[in-house]
Design a protein around this motif. Structure first.
Motif, PDB file in Angstrom:
ATOM      1  N   ILE A 536       3.788  -6.886  -3.471  1.00 25.08           N
ATOM      2  CA  ILE A 536       2.852  -7.406  -2.533  1.00 25.08           C
ATOM      3  C   ILE A 536       2.763  -9.064  -2.695  1.00 25.08           C
ATOM      4  O   ILE A 536       2.468  -9.502  -3.905  1.00 25.08           O
ATOM      5  N   THR A 537       2.887  -9.950  -1.667  1.00 29.08           N
ATOM      6  CA  THR A 537       2.910 -11.393  -1.916  1.00 29.08           C
ATOM      7  C   THR A 537       1.729 -11.865  -1.148  1.00 29.08           C
ATOM      8  O   THR A 537       1.299 -13.010  -1.370  1.00 29.08           O
ATOM      9  N   SER A 538       1.079 -10.911  -0.142  1.00 36.71           N
ATOM     10  CA  SER A 538      -0.151 -11.751   0.327  1.00 36.71           C
ATOM     11  C   SER A 538      -1.390 -11.814  -0.658  1.00 36.71           C
ATOM     12  O   SER A 538      -1.384 -11.113  -1.707  1.00 36.71           O
ATOM     13  N   LYS A 539      -2.346 -12.515  -0.348  1.00 37.25           N
ATOM     14  CA  LYS A 539      -3.470 -12.798  -1.389  1.00 37.25           C
ATOM     15  C   LYS A 539      -4.261 -11.627  -1.170  1.00 37.25           C
ATOM     16  O   LYS A 539      -4.619 -11.145  -0.256  1.00 37.25           O
ATOM     17  N   LEU A 540      -4.628 -11.129  -2.489  1.00 34.41           N
ATOM     18  CA  LEU A 540      -5.529 -10.056  -2.523  1.00 34.41           C
ATOM     19  C   LEU A 540      -6.968 -10.434  -2.937  1.00 34.41           C
ATOM     20  O   LEU A 540      -7.140 -11.251  -4.137  1.00 34.41           O
ATOM     21  N   PRO A 541      -7.896 -10.165  -2.306  1.00 34.57           N
ATOM     22  CA  PRO A 541      -9.359 -10.457  -2.792  1.00 34.57           C
ATOM     23  C   PRO A 541      -9.940  -9.531  -3.781  1.00 34.57           C
ATOM     24  O   PRO A 541      -9.723  -8.612  -4.017  1.00 34.57           O
ATOM     25  N   ALA A 542     -10.431 -10.214  -5.015  1.00 35.30           N
ATOM     26  CA  ALA A 542     -10.791  -9.691  -6.052  1.00 35.30           C
ATOM     27  C   ALA A 542     -12.198  -9.102  -5.954  1.00 35.30           C
ATOM     28  O   ALA A 542     -13.127  -9.684  -6.566  1.00 35.30           O
ATOM     29  N   VAL A 543     -12.299  -8.404  -5.283  1.00 33.35           N
ATOM     30  CA  VAL A 543     -13.686  -7.446  -4.844  1.00 33.35           C
ATOM     31  C   VAL A 543     -13.341  -6.029  -4.992  1.00 33.35           C
ATOM     32  O   VAL A 543     -12.371  -5.378  -4.812  1.00 33.35           O
ATOM     33  N   PRO A 544     -14.436  -5.210  -5.441  1.00 25.50           N
ATOM     34  CA  PRO A 544     -14.291  -3.804  -5.464  1.00 25.50           C
ATOM     35  C   PRO A 544     -13.672  -3.134  -4.153  1.00 25.50           C
ATOM     36  O   PRO A 544     -12.908  -2.073  -4.476  1.00 25.50           O
ATOM     37  N   SER A 545     -13.949  -3.683  -3.110  1.00 24.01           N
ATOM     38  CA  SER A 545     -13.622  -2.936  -1.899  1.00 24.01           C
ATOM     39  C   SER A 545     -12.151  -2.870  -1.658  1.00 24.01           C
ATOM     40  O   SER A 545     -11.504  -2.520  -0.753  1.00 24.01           O
ATOM     41  N   ILE A 546     -11.346  -3.712  -2.638  1.00 21.52           N
ATOM     42  CA  ILE A 546      -9.879  -4.060  -2.436  1.00 21.52           C
ATOM     43  C   ILE A 546      -9.207  -2.438  -2.911  1.00 21.52           C
ATOM     44  O   ILE A 546      -8.186  -2.052  -2.390  1.00 21.52           O
ATOM     45  N   ALA A 547     -10.008  -1.704  -3.425  1.00 20.80           N
ATOM     46  CA  ALA A 547      -9.605  -0.103  -3.865  1.00 20.80           C
ATOM     47  C   ALA A 547      -9.557   0.541  -2.629  1.00 20.80           C
ATOM     48  O   ALA A 547      -8.500   1.465  -2.433  1.00 20.80           O
ATOM     49  N   LEU A 548     -10.197   0.386  -1.291  1.00 17.61           N
ATOM     50  CA  LEU A 548     -10.084   1.199  -0.278  1.00 17.61           C
ATOM     51  C   LEU A 548      -9.315   0.571   0.755  1.00 17.61           C
ATOM     52  O   LEU A 548      -9.315   0.681   1.999  1.00 17.61           O
ATOM     53  N   GLY A 549      -8.400  -0.687   0.437  1.00 17.83           N
ATOM     54  CA  GLY A 549      -7.497  -1.133   1.193  1.00 17.83           C
ATOM     55  C   GLY A 549      -8.103  -2.108   2.275  1.00 17.83           C
ATOM     56  O   GLY A 549      -7.622  -2.373   3.567  1.00 17.83           O
ATOM     57  N   THR A 550      -8.978  -3.053   1.724  1.00 16.35           N
ATOM     58  CA  THR A 550      -9.543  -4.131   2.763  1.00 16.35           C
ATOM     59  C   THR A 550      -8.771  -5.338   2.677  1.00 16.35           C
ATOM     60  O   THR A 550      -8.723  -6.216   3.631  1.00 16.35           O
ATOM     61  N   ALA A 551      -7.486  -5.564   2.037  1.00 16.04           N
ATOM     62  CA  ALA A 551      -6.596  -6.454   2.247  1.00 16.04           C
ATOM     63  C   ALA A 551      -5.696  -6.056   3.388  1.00 16.04           C
ATOM     64  O   ALA A 551      -5.373  -4.962   3.560  1.00 16.04           O
ATOM     65  N   SER A 552      -5.208  -7.430   3.970  1.00 16.54           N
ATOM     66  CA  SER A 552      -4.382  -7.154   5.099  1.00 16.54           C
ATOM     67  C   SER A 552      -2.952  -7.465   4.960  1.00 16.54           C
ATOM     68  O   SER A 552      -2.692  -8.359   4.180  1.00 16.54           O
ATOM     69  N   LEU A 553      -2.087  -6.487   5.042  1.00 13.69           N
ATOM     70  CA  LEU A 553      -0.548  -6.487   4.694  1.00 13.69           C
ATOM     71  C   LEU A 553       0.153  -6.309   5.963  1.00 13.69           C
ATOM     72  O   LEU A 553      -0.323  -5.510   6.808  1.00 13.69           O
TER      73      LEU A 553
END
Length: 767
Positions: A536-553
């Protein structure tokens, strides 16, 4: 004799006229020969004929996928011409070709005198193959009333020089490689590929006759548009071949009885196989060519230099992938529209349509004229005949630009990428539902929230940090410091509140509450580092919701990040161009797979993750692959659905093929009406399911369909040897005792409760 002329004035004037005309003709011809009407190519230039040639894009097996060109031309050698093709040309266009020297002098004089003296532009005739070749190469210019004569003489001079330089076979080769056919196609190879989907060397007698017949008038005898005309013209060519002894009477009768059959393949930029893939190849090859120079010190031109681009694409797999995606999307589109009915946002939300309208070139062009918004809207509400895409076929309707925008807003789109995980070689690339109307590539350009397809990275990080498959987590909802409370689809029943799930069960059922708890137990930063190490090269937000795939790829990025699961922990970058050659086969650039040097997870944890994702297919959210599509292949996978049913995802993993599919609306404000339609298992998974069904029917894909994951070792079995769920003990159910994970501890801190605040219980702080 002179005395007779002197005594007869009429004879004298007649002779003077003849001599004057002859002198005029010689002078006129000399003016053409010496370039007064335009410079003619020298013999030296004719020896080095260069024509614009199409760049070919080839699949891994050498099949032609598409071309980039100004003129669709693909030169081939004389040896590639079947004998009946050459015979058809000579019998129809120039029966004395091997006898004359390129010019029929009598016919040329006839053209001259009839055109000048009688002003008969239809005098024609006498055009040999060599003269036609001269015309094909250099074209004709407009010289007014003398145009046809000047052009004919110019062609005669060029033809004479060509005959001095080239043999008859070489002239035939040059002719077939330059002559124009229907549909902006130049050269016999391009025509054979376009109309019959075969190489020139594979053309049979009737196919050769169709193509040669087309030369008389390429549009009028276009077999795609006018099949009956083309067939009649084909029969004329065959009759000519019989007349000159190239075929027998029996052969003529047998061939004429055959129906005209085409296997038309368009190689235009917008149509044909893999248009999104070809566009990406075009961009990448153009960048490479900017760094290279040819022998003349000039940059290569992708549209003119006849290059050959070799790719990794699996031609037949690409065909099946496009079929699978279109079949599913046509059906899903009906579900999507029916679910909204008259309440559809593209019908009721004026602001949504207006926003989309403002992005069109029509709006922008009118805005440049300083028109008010109301004036622009009035113009764009004017109806006119417009071609509109639909799955039932392209139709022309009387609609306004605004109507057209609303029409396209309703469509769901899709992206699919399939690679060999061992090296990242792209096997299939489908960037959307139709490149002609939806140019945006959802494989390489689009970035969308990935939903639960991100969870495997969370669970991998957990295993790597020491959490075990047989550790249990509660599905109970927890509210985190920022007030966010994740929940599971359907919630948690009261009777299940004290049921705990191990990692395998939680992942296979895609339980949101547990995914977040696993992330918190592992540590957000550890999960982010794990995902980055896997690709993964995109910036990933350091928040709990990242576990549910709130990052955009992007589809490409997600695909690459999944390759370590089937490639011994190594990440394979998606690659699709293997080499670029010039027209002579000289290698200009070569490319190798890009694979990480260091594993991003241990081999044990890799195998555990595969087993956990196999459970997703066998008993979890992706069981439709087994039940609906009847697949018995070795498959692991992960479904994904994002917030408010905006995006559906599916990752399908087999030992030798990794495929990622995404489905959603181009405008992210339009989601699915409900989870039943929008969940990844319904929106994205079926594309993979249909593709595997098609592949299973063809032994050519046994490399993928019959591949098996390595047998599960005793060590892995022991690490997973536990009940999928465990019920809280009596005292924990009664008093809430027992081991808490970090998420639940955080919740308890937030709820220190009523008794502590009331009685001040607990340790005092040092202050």
């Amino acid at each position: 004799m002179l005395n007779k002329i002197k005594k007869h004035p009429k004879l004298k004037w007649g002779l003077l006229i003849i001599l004057s005309l002859l002198a005029l003709a010689i002078l006129f011809f000399s003016s053409i020969y010496f370039g007064a009407w335009g410079k003619l190519p020298s013999s030296l230039e004719l020896k080095d004929l260069k024509q614009n040639r199409a760049t070919q894009v080839l699949a891994a097996n050498g099949d032609l996928i598409g071309k980039f060109y100004v003129f669709d031309r693909q030169p081939v050698k004389y040896e590639a011409f079947p004998e009946h093709l050459v015979n058809a040309l000579i019998a129809t266009e120039d029966a004395r070709f091997f006898e004359h020297e390129g010019i029929d002098k009598r016919s040329l004089l006839r053209v001259f005198f009839k055109s000048i003296l009688l002003q008969d532009d239809s005098s024609g005739g006498g055009s040999t193959i060599t003269l036609q070749l001269a015309k094909n190469i250099y074209g004709r210019k407009d010289y007014g009333s003398l145009g046809i004569v000047v052009n004919k003489f110019q062609e005669a001079i060029i033809a004479s020089r060509l005959e001095d330089i080239y043999s008859k076979k070489e002239i035939i080769r040059l002719y077939f490689n330059t002559v124009p056919f229907s549909d902006n196609t130049f050269g016999i190879e391009s025509a054979a590929m376009k109309f019959f989907n075969k190489h020139t060397s594979q053309l049979n007698l009737e196919e050769a006759a169709v193509l040669v017949g087309m030369l008389k008038a390429s549009h009028y005898y276009n077999p795609r548009i006018f099949p009956e005309r083309s067939r009649l013209r084909r029969d004329v060519v065959l009759t000519q071949m019989k007349k000159y002894g190239y075929i027998t009477e029996a052969k003529l009768k047998k061939t004429i009885q055959k129906e005209l059959e085409l296997d038309y393949k368009s190689y235009s930029h917008d149509k044909g196989l893999a248009p999104y893939f070809r566009e990406q190849v075009r961009k990448d090859v153009s960048k490479v060519l900017d760094t290279l120079k040819n022998k003349d010190g000039k940059k290569y031109n992708i549209y003119r230099d006849g290059l050959i681009v070799h790719t990794t694409l699996n031609y037949k797999l690409q065909v099946l992938a496009e079929e699978a995606l279109k079949e599913h999307m046509a059906n899903l589109q009906k579900q999507h529209e029916a679910s909204y009915g008259k309440a559809a946002p593209w019908l009721t939300n004026k602001n949504l349509v207006l926003d989309a309208l403002k992005k069109t070139s029509a709006w922008k062009n009118l805005a440049k004229e300083d028109l008010k918004e109301t004036e622009i809207l009035k113009k764009l509400n004017t109806k006119h005949n417009t071609e509109l895409f639909d799955y039932d076929g392209v139709t022309t309707k009387n609609v306004s630009t605004r109507d057209s925008v609303a029409h396209y807003l309703k469509f769901l789109n899709a992206g699919m990428l399939a690679v060999k995980p061992q090296n990242g070689a792209v096997q299939a690339w489908v960037g959307g539902i139709d490149f002609r109307y939806f140019k945006y590539d959802h494989v390489s350009q689009s970035k969308r929230q990935v939903g639960s397809t991100f969870k495997p990275f969370v669970y991998t990080a957990a295993l790597e940090s020491g959490i075990e498959v047989c550790d249990y987590f509660s599905p109970r909802e927890v509210t985190y410091a920022n007030g966010w409370t994740p929940s599971n689809s359907g919630g948690v029943k009261e009777e299940d509140e004290h049921i705990n799930y191990n990692l395998k069960e939680a992942l296979s059922k895609s339980m949101n509450t547990i995914a977040v708890k696993v992330l918190m137990e592992t540590g957000i930063n550890k999960v982010i580092r794990q995902a980055q190490s896997m690709g993964i090269t995109s910036k990933l937000p350091a928040v709990p919701s990242i576990a549910l795939g709130t990052a955009s790829l992007s589809v490409t990025e997600l695909t690459e990040a999944y390759t370590p699961f089937v490639n011994k922990g190594l990440t394979s970058k998606a690659y699709y161009i293997t080499r670029i050659e010039d027209g002579a086969g000289n290698i200009l650039a070569e490319f190798e797979p890009e694979i990480s040097k260091k594993p991003s997870l241990t081999e044990t944890n890799r195998k555990l993750m595969i087993e956990m994702m196999k459970a997703t297919v066998n008993e979890g959210t992706a069981t439709r692959l087994r039940t609906t599509y009847g697949l018995r292949n070795d498959i692991a996978g992960k479904t994904g659905t994002t917030q408010n049913n905006k995006d559906g995802w599916f990752v399908g993993i087999t030992p030798n093929l990794l495929a990622v599919t995404w489905v959603g609306a181009d405008d992210h404000r339009i989601g699915f009406r409900n989870t039943a339609i929008g969940q990844g298992a319904n929106s994205a998974l079926p594309i993979f399911g249909k593709l595997m069904q098609k592949m299973n029917k063809d032994p050519e894909f046994n490399e993928f369909t019959r591949a098996r994951f390595a047998p599960v070792s005793r060590e892995i079995k022991e690490m997973m040897d536990c009940d999928p769920t465990k019920r809280d003990g009596f005292f924990k159910r009664l008093f809430g005792g027992g081991k808490d994970n970090k998420a639940e501890k955080e919740e308890k801190k937030e709820k220190k409760g009523f008794f502590k605040r009331l009685f001040g219980g607990g340790k005092k702080n040092k202050n």
